[in-house]
Design a protein around this motif. Structure first.
Motif, PDB file in Angstrom:
ATOM      1  N   PRO A 292       0.845  -1.196   0.000  1.00 55.31           N
ATOM      2  CA  PRO A 292       0.000   0.000   0.000  1.00 55.31           C
ATOM      3  C   PRO A 292       0.869   1.230   0.000  1.00 55.31           C
ATOM      4  O   PRO A 292       1.923   1.259   0.625  1.00 55.31           O
TER       5      PRO A 292
ATOM      6  N   VAL B 268      -2.707  -2.989  14.477  1.00 52.91           N
ATOM      7  CA  VAL B 268      -1.995  -4.260  14.584  1.00 52.91           C
ATOM      8  C   VAL B 268      -2.987  -5.399  14.788  1.00 52.91           C
ATOM      9  O   VAL B 268      -2.854  -6.480  14.181  1.00 52.91           O
TER      10      VAL B 268
ATOM     11  N   ALA C 208      -4.601  -6.258  11.559  1.00 52.33           N
ATOM     12  CA  ALA C 208      -3.685  -7.031  10.715  1.00 52.33           C
ATOM     13  C   ALA C 208      -3.649  -8.483  11.167  1.00 52.33           C
ATOM     14  O   ALA C 208      -3.585  -9.404  10.349  1.00 52.33           O
ATOM     15  N   LEU C 209      -3.719  -8.718  12.493  1.00 55.54           N
ATOM     16  CA  LEU C 209      -3.726 -10.090  12.998  1.00 55.54           C
ATOM     17  C   LEU C 209      -4.986 -10.822  12.583  1.00 55.54           C
ATOM     18  O   LEU C 209      -4.948 -12.001  12.215  1.00 55.54           O
TER      19      LEU C 209
ATOM     20  N   GLU D 182      -7.110 -10.120   9.995  1.00 56.10           N
ATOM     21  CA  GLU D 182      -7.185 -10.361   8.562  1.00 56.10           C
ATOM     22  C   GLU D 182      -5.999 -11.172   8.048  1.00 56.10           C
ATOM     23  O   GLU D 182      -6.012 -11.590   6.887  1.00 56.10           O
ATOM     24  N   GLU D 183      -4.960 -11.312   8.896  1.00 51.27           N
ATOM     25  CA  GLU D 183      -3.763 -12.061   8.518  1.00 51.27           C
ATOM     26  C   GLU D 183      -3.097 -11.491   7.282  1.00 51.27           C
ATOM     27  O   GLU D 183      -2.718 -12.210   6.357  1.00 51.27           O
ATOM     28  N   ARG D 184      -2.979 -10.162   7.225  1.00 49.73           N
ATOM     29  CA  ARG D 184      -2.267  -9.547   6.110  1.00 49.73           C
ATOM     30  C   ARG D 184      -1.182  -8.644   6.689  1.00 49.73           C
ATOM     31  O   ARG D 184      -1.473  -7.634   7.342  1.00 49.73           O
ATOM     32  N   GLY D 185       0.078  -8.993   6.403  1.00 51.91           N
ATOM     33  CA  GLY D 185       1.187  -8.236   6.965  1.00 51.91           C
ATOM     34  C   GLY D 185       1.322  -6.847   6.394  1.00 51.91           C
ATOM     35  O   GLY D 185       1.911  -5.969   7.031  1.00 51.91           O
ATOM     36  N   ILE D 186       0.763  -6.619   5.190  1.00 52.93           N
ATOM     37  CA  ILE D 186       0.962  -5.314   4.567  1.00 52.93           C
ATOM     38  C   ILE D 186       0.226  -4.217   5.315  1.00 52.93           C
ATOM     39  O   ILE D 186       0.563  -3.057   5.173  1.00 52.93           O
ATOM     40  N   TYR D 187      -0.746  -4.575   6.139  1.00 54.29           N
ATOM     41  CA  TYR D 187      -1.434  -3.531   6.891  1.00 54.29           C
ATOM     42  C   TYR D 187      -0.488  -2.832   7.861  1.00 54.29           C
ATOM     43  O   TYR D 187      -0.775  -1.722   8.313  1.00 54.29           O
ATOM     44  N   LEU D 188       0.629  -3.482   8.190  1.00 56.56           N
ATOM     45  CA  LEU D 188       1.530  -2.881   9.162  1.00 56.56           C
ATOM     46  C   LEU D 188       2.188  -1.611   8.633  1.00 56.56           C
ATOM     47  O   LEU D 188       2.661  -0.795   9.421  1.00 56.56           O
ATOM     48  N   ASP D 189       2.217  -1.444   7.302  1.00 58.37           N
ATOM     49  CA  ASP D 189       2.798  -0.216   6.767  1.00 58.37           C
ATOM     50  C   ASP D 189       2.080   1.017   7.284  1.00 58.37           C
ATOM     51  O   ASP D 189       2.697   2.053   7.526  1.00 58.37           O
TER      52      ASP D 189
ATOM     53  N   HIS E  30       3.087 -14.016  14.597  1.00 55.01           N
ATOM     54  CA  HIS E  30       3.508 -14.046  13.187  1.00 55.01           C
ATOM     55  C   HIS E  30       4.979 -13.680  13.125  1.00 55.01           C
ATOM     56  O   HIS E  30       5.314 -12.513  12.914  1.00 55.01           O
TER      57      HIS E  30
ATOM     58  N   TRP F 141       6.603 -11.215  10.439  1.00 53.86           N
ATOM     59  CA  TRP F 141       6.437  -9.771  10.447  1.00 53.86           C
ATOM     60  C   TRP F 141       7.485  -9.088  11.313  1.00 53.86           C
ATOM     61  O   TRP F 141       7.392  -7.886  11.554  1.00 53.86           O
TER      62      TRP F 141
ATOM     63  N   ILE G 219       8.413  -0.482  13.981  1.00 53.42           N
ATOM     64  CA  ILE G 219       7.331   0.308  14.586  1.00 53.42           C
ATOM     65  C   ILE G 219       7.686   0.625  16.036  1.00 53.42           C
ATOM     66  O   ILE G 219       7.558   1.762  16.498  1.00 53.42           O
TER      67      ILE G 219
ATOM     68  N   LEU H 170      -8.913   1.528   6.969  1.00 57.35           N
ATOM     69  CA  LEU H 170      -8.173   0.268   7.027  1.00 57.35           C
ATOM     70  C   LEU H 170      -9.110  -0.893   7.324  1.00 57.35           C
ATOM     71  O   LEU H 170      -8.978  -1.972   6.739  1.00 57.35           O
TER      72      LEU H 170
ATOM     73  N   MET I 266      -3.436   4.967   4.197  1.00 59.79           N
ATOM     74  CA  MET I 266      -2.104   5.566   4.300  1.00 59.79           C
ATOM     75  C   MET I 266      -2.112   7.013   3.843  1.00 59.79           C
ATOM     76  O   MET I 266      -1.479   7.871   4.462  1.00 59.79           O
TER      77      MET I 266
END
Lengths: 233, 118, 86, 122, 172, 85
Positions: free
Chosen positions: A129, C49, C52-53, C55-62, D59, D62, D69, F49, F58
């Protein structure tokens, strides 16, 4: 008083309209035609994993040029409106309280990191993203942190203008190259599409998005710098 | 979930319009506009959402083959993304004009600006 | 089991969120509201965070990254204004 | 199939969230501004760090992002609290009646007196 | 002679900043692939050249084994202190009578380097119960939730000494 | 139980946004109104989100966190003292 009643009546009508809309609204369970096309063809045609990026840069690339132009016009108008305060040597004579040592050191520590994050966001726009607009805003935030630490700091208007115009020019040139070497204006396949998911993939998208990022960052920075250099009235 | 977000967006729009129409201070009008702007963006994103699906970014979690069945509609997101950036530009422009007006007239009360009234 | 723990964590963080919101709405001075603002942004990182856990998608951490690095700018800008520096 | 590491991660999540809850409680209960900064903006830091750690246990792939962060949080959070506290002290915000000593105000007054005297004598 | 040593220090600072930024870039991407590494080198180099006065975590760091060991011990001590003081503050918040005795005290620091002072102030701020309000020369003004004594030396050993002994080895 | 979590959290953020918007248009001091507007946009970013739009989230976070707040407060600081509220 009568004005307030009219306003309330108007808002009541609008609210009724909204309620009617919400009662008639049923969420889709399938993608519509456009969405399905993008979902199925982006990976093969464009090579980008982030479909939103593919839409913004390639499928709807002309809109993005228009948007960047609107931003440029905004920055130019802000600069023109406030240009009276830019006389050299005379700006900001009043005494400002010192910003503490901690904030100064902390900003010197954080500004390179924020710039790095901005670069990461706009270079990886086709994988994660983010992209040019987000990265540009983050880069401008770094400039903002410098301004907050030291309002009298002098920024080179020339450098900002040069970055802005060169990236804009390259953006258009790449678009025209697409016209000659690939399918059409702003087509990204002038460079090889590469392997899906690696950094050098998706053709020209990373290059174009980096240029957009630099341009947007320079535009926001010029707005901030122009605003902060106005004289105190 | 979609209904909650849409209701929130509509309420934010109504509140923002109310604030913009009843206040006299130009800065407050701009603040109300920014609230209404956020409301519009929320509604647009909520329209694109579909239950049980995930973000339109393909990686290990969403393989290319099942993309059409797993992702949500990306078009409204692209629209909202540009809308937000343009919104910041418009806010800056409004604030610059407000500053200029204050410099000329020494006030920000719109009921004092009487040149264009008839 | 882990799901239950995530739910418990979300509930506790939600209570913290509501308390900070109460301070924001009530807060006698502007400074109190600024602190509540700060706490609300930090609690929002937790929610990012957690989502993200789920949905299990790491890209949300951005987004959490951007939040962690930029959310203090607003507080600093407000502090500068309240100090009378603009 | 939940393993021991998953349980540990979940427990860390709950622990972090309880620290967040304490921060929220502190921000409501404390009597004046400085104490609210102490209770609100500080316990939340540890809470968020614990939650990041718990997510890292759940995880492990990550890890780098979560570490970054946490690192950014460790540097930005105290900076904003410090700038805010400094501004509040400069403006002269009201302190709670339980406050025992304020050496900064005393020292500021002293340097101001010295400056005034110096100006008069010269 | 002096300008040359200054130049040397300047180049060393830039190099340290470059290496730190590259490290962060690798951590952000999470890969060691050659393409992302090339782009990372380019980006870090341009940031280092454009932004002259940047600092990094290791700018004035002494590159001796002793300093690295002190760094590890510093972080261990810091996290121990963080958890301990969090529990202390939690007890205060949860008790119904709210037993606080706040005040702003003055402590002295011996650290000279910029990064060391920033780290010290941040550590003091991050441990709940103490909050740096102002840093003025060698004096730190610290707001405490419970003030035990107002004697400068005693408070200094109580609040600062633990962090300072490690930071002094690390940054000087 | 997990099915109920996301709607509940969405509801929490929706309530918080409406509360902040109420503060933004109703409070007396203009600085607090600006602060509340900034809060609305930051909370909106988390809501985006939840609705699986990380790009939009973002953008909103990068723009709403620093730039908008700074612009509002900057102009307010420049015109302060010339009017009542």
């Amino acid at each position: 008083m009568i004005k307030r009643v009219i306003v309330l009546l108007f808002l009541l009508g609008l609210g009724l309209l909204f309620i009617a809309f919400m009662q008639g609204y049923t969420p889709d369970s399938e993608l519509n035609l456009t969405g399905r096309y993008y979902a199925e063809h982006t990976a093969q045609d464009i090579g980008a994993t982030n479909i939103v990026t593919a839409i913004i840069v390639t499928y709807r690339g002309l809109d993005t040029i228009g948007e960047v132009t609107v931003l440029f016009l905004t920055a130019a108008i802000v600069g023109m409106l406030l240009s009276r305060g830019n006389r050299k040597g005379k700006s900001l004579q009043r005494e400002l309280p010192q910003s503490g040592e901690l904030l100064t050191t902390g900003s010197y520590l954080l500004v390179p990191l924020i710039l790095l994050l901005g670069a990461y966001v706009f270079i990886n726009g086709h994988l994660t993203p983010g992209g040019g607009f987000q990265g540009g805003a983050i880069v401008a935030s770094a400039i903002l942190l410098m301004l907050l630490t030291d309002p009298l700091r002098h920024f080179s208007h020339q450098l900002i203008a040069i970055v802005e115009s060169i990236s804009g020019l390259l953006f258009v040139i790449i678009g025209v190259l697409g016209l000659f070497y690939a399918g059409g204006f702003l087509d990204n396949r002038i460079l090889p599409t590469g392997e899906l998911g690696s950094l050098f993939s998706a053709g020209a998208i990373p290059v174009i998005y980096s240029l957009i990022g630099l341009k947007v960052g320079a535009e926001f920075s010029s707005m901030l710098v122009n605003l902060s250099e106005t004289e105190d009235s | 979930m979609v209904q909650i977000a849409m209701a929130t967006g509509f309420i934010l729009i109504l509140m923002g319009l109310y604030g913009a129409l009843t206040n006299h201070n130009i800065l407050r009008i701009i603040v109300s506009f920014s609230v209404a702007n956020t409301g519009v963006n929320i509604i647009l994103v909520a329209v694109g959402y579909m239950h049980g699906r995930t973000a339109p970014i393909l990686n290990e979690a969403v393989p290319v083959a099942e993309a059409a069945a797993r992702i949500i509609d990306p078009v409204p997101q692209a629209l909202v993304l540009t809308a937000i950036v343009i919104g910041l530009g418009i806010t800056t422009l409004m604030l610059a004009f407000a500053y200029k007006l204050y410099e000329r007239k020494g006030t920000l009360d719109i009921s004092k600006f009487s040149e264009l009234k008839w | 089991m882990v799901e239950t723990m995530i739910v418990i964590a979300a509930v506790l963080a939600g209570i913290a969120f509501l308390l900070a919101l109460a301070r924001f709405i009530k807060g006698p001075s502007t400074f109190d509201r600024v602190i509540a603002f700060d706490v609300l942004t930090v609690v929002s990182i937790t929610f990012i965070v957690l989502s993200a856990l789920i949905e299990e998608r790491g890209i949300y951490l951005d987004i959490a990254l951007v939040y962690a690095l930029l959310s203090f700018l607003g507080v600093i800008a407000i502090a500068r204004y309240l100090e009378g520096r603009f | 199939m939940t393993s021991f590491v998953d349980y540990l991660g979940g427990l860390l999540l709950v622990a972090g969230a309880s620290f967040l809850f304490l921060g929220g409680l502190g921000i409501v209960r404390m009597p004046d501004l400085f104490n609210r900064i102490q209770a609100g903006a500080k316990t939340t830091t540890l809470g968020t760090l614990l939650i990041l750690l718990g997510a890292g246990f759940l995880h492990p792939e990550w890890g780098f992002k979560l570490l970054l962060i946490g690192l950014f949080l460790l540097f930005t959070n105290p900076l904003s609290s410090q700038v805010l506290a400094r501004a509040a002290h400069r403006v002269g915000i009201e302190k709670s009646s339980k406050t025992t000593v304020d050496m900064l105000a005393k020292d500021l007054a002293k340097t101001k007196d010295l400056a005034d005297n110096g100006r008069e004598s010269s | 002679m002096q300008t040359r040593s200054k130049l040397k220090k300047n180049i060393r600072d830039r190099a340290v900043l470059f290496v730190t930024l590259l490290l962060f870039w690798i951590m952000l991407n999470g890969t060691l692939a050659i393409d992302s590494l090339i782009v990372g080198i380019f980006v870090s180099l341009s940031i280092t050249l454009l932004f002259c006065s940047g600092l990094s975590f290791f700018t004035e760091f002494r590159a001796t084994p002793k300093a690295f060991a002190a760094g590890l011990f510093y972080y261990a001590y810091f996290f121990k202190e963080l958890v301990k003081s969090n529990f202390k503050l939690a007890a205060i918040i949860l008790s119904p009578s709210l037993p606080i005795k706040p005040g702003i005290v003055k402590v002295r620091t011996r650290l000279k380097s910029k990064m060391g002072r920033l780290m010290l102030a941040n550590s003091i701020t991050l441990t709940p119960g103490t909050l740096t309000v102002e840093l003025d020369g060698e004096w730190l003004y610290v707001h405490c939730v419970t003030v035990d004594s107002t004697d400068i030396e005693e408070v200094t050993t109580q609040i600062v000494a633990g962090f300072e002994s490690y930071l002094e080895v690390m940054y000087g | 139980m997990n099915e109920m979590l996301m709607p509940a959290v969405t509801l929490l953020f929706a309530v918080a946004m409406i509360g902040a918007a109420f503060v933004a248009i109703q409070v007396k001091q203009i600085s607090i109104a600006m602060l509340a507007a900034g809060l609305v946009s930051l909370l909106a970013s988390v809501l985006f989100l939840f609705f699986a739009a990380p790009d939009v989230a973002m953008t909103e976070a990068a723009i709403g966190s620093g730039l908008t707040t700074f612009l509002f407060f900057f102009v307010l600081g420049r015109v302060r003292g010339g009017q009542r509220d």
